[in-house]
Design an enzyme around this catalytic site. Structure first.
Site, PDB file in Angstrom:
ATOM      1  N   GLN A  78       0.967  -1.357  -0.317  1.00  0.00           N
ATOM      2  CA  GLN A  78      -0.007  -0.328  -0.015  1.00  0.00           C
ATOM      3  C   GLN A  78       1.325   1.287   0.304  1.00  0.00           C
ATOM      4  OE1 GLN A  78      -3.655  -0.043   0.465  1.00  0.00           O
ATOM      5  NE2 GLN A  78      -3.879   2.053  -0.081  1.00  0.00           N
ATOM      6  N   PHE A  79       1.788   1.193  -0.807  1.00  0.00           N
ATOM      7  CA  PHE A  79       2.224   2.872  -1.224  1.00  0.00           C
ATOM      8  C   PHE A  79       1.962   3.861  -0.699  1.00  0.00           C
ATOM      9  CE2 PHE A  79       0.005   3.436  -4.846  1.00  0.00           C
ATOM     10  CZ  PHE A  79       0.015   4.458  -5.549  1.00  0.00           C
ATOM     11  N   THR A  80       0.629   4.106  -0.964  1.00  0.00           N
ATOM     12  CA  THR A  80      -0.179   5.530  -0.370  1.00  0.00           C
ATOM     13  C   THR A  80      -0.448   5.044   1.364  1.00  0.00           C
ATOM     14  OG1 THR A  80      -2.346   4.354   0.015  1.00  0.00           O
ATOM     15  CG2 THR A  80      -1.785   5.443  -2.421  1.00  0.00           C
TER      16      THR A  80
END
Length: 150
Positions: A78-80
């Site tokens: 989940q890079f966000t």
């Protein structure tokens, strides 16, 4: 490295209309790898996640870990989670690790959790457009940042 940990009754992840990972009672872990993160940060999360005492005991107190309840963990990249929202209205993701580094550390965390004694560790697909479903239990959500862990 950041992890959003949700206590779940169940969770699954679907890619291109096909379920690729699913767990029953345990954790959904959304994992964000930041630029500059190393295996040392990953090790902190691997050490902490399975033993977080956020499941209720017989007295209704959050006193049991995922290991204690024979729980399962679904880990989704989940890079966000690494978004910088300090300026303007559009998040900046410049603080996220490059994809090759992030994937390597994501896989390292997954492997470490598998070795920790957790009953089952399932995953999403790194970099894919994933649909994640869950039944949050509580709801209970804990945010961990490896920089804050000893």
């Amino acid at each position: 490295m950041k992890a959003a940990i949700q206590r779940v009754k169940y969770s699954n992840v679907v890619v291109e209309q096909q379920e690729i990972g699913a767990v029953n009672q345990g954790f959904l872990v959304l994992l964000g790898v930041e630029d500059g993160d190393t295996k040392a940060e990953a090790d902190k999360l691997i050490k902490k996640i399975p033993v977080l005492r956020i499941f209720e005991d017989e007295n209704g107190k959050m006193n049991l870990s995922c290991l204690d309840i024979d729980g399962e963990i679904l880990v989704v990249s989940q890079f966000t989670l690494c978004a910088d929202c300090s300026h303007g209205r559009r998040p900046s993701f410049i603080g996220s690790a490059p994809p090759d580094v992030a994937k390597s550390l994501y896989e390292y965390v997954v492997d470490g959790l598998k070795k920790s004694g957790v009953k089952k560790v399932a995953t999403g697909e790194f970099g894919a457009d994933m649909k994640v479903s869950l039944l949050n239990d509580g709801p209970v959500t804990i945010i961990l940042d490896s920089k804050d862990l000893k």
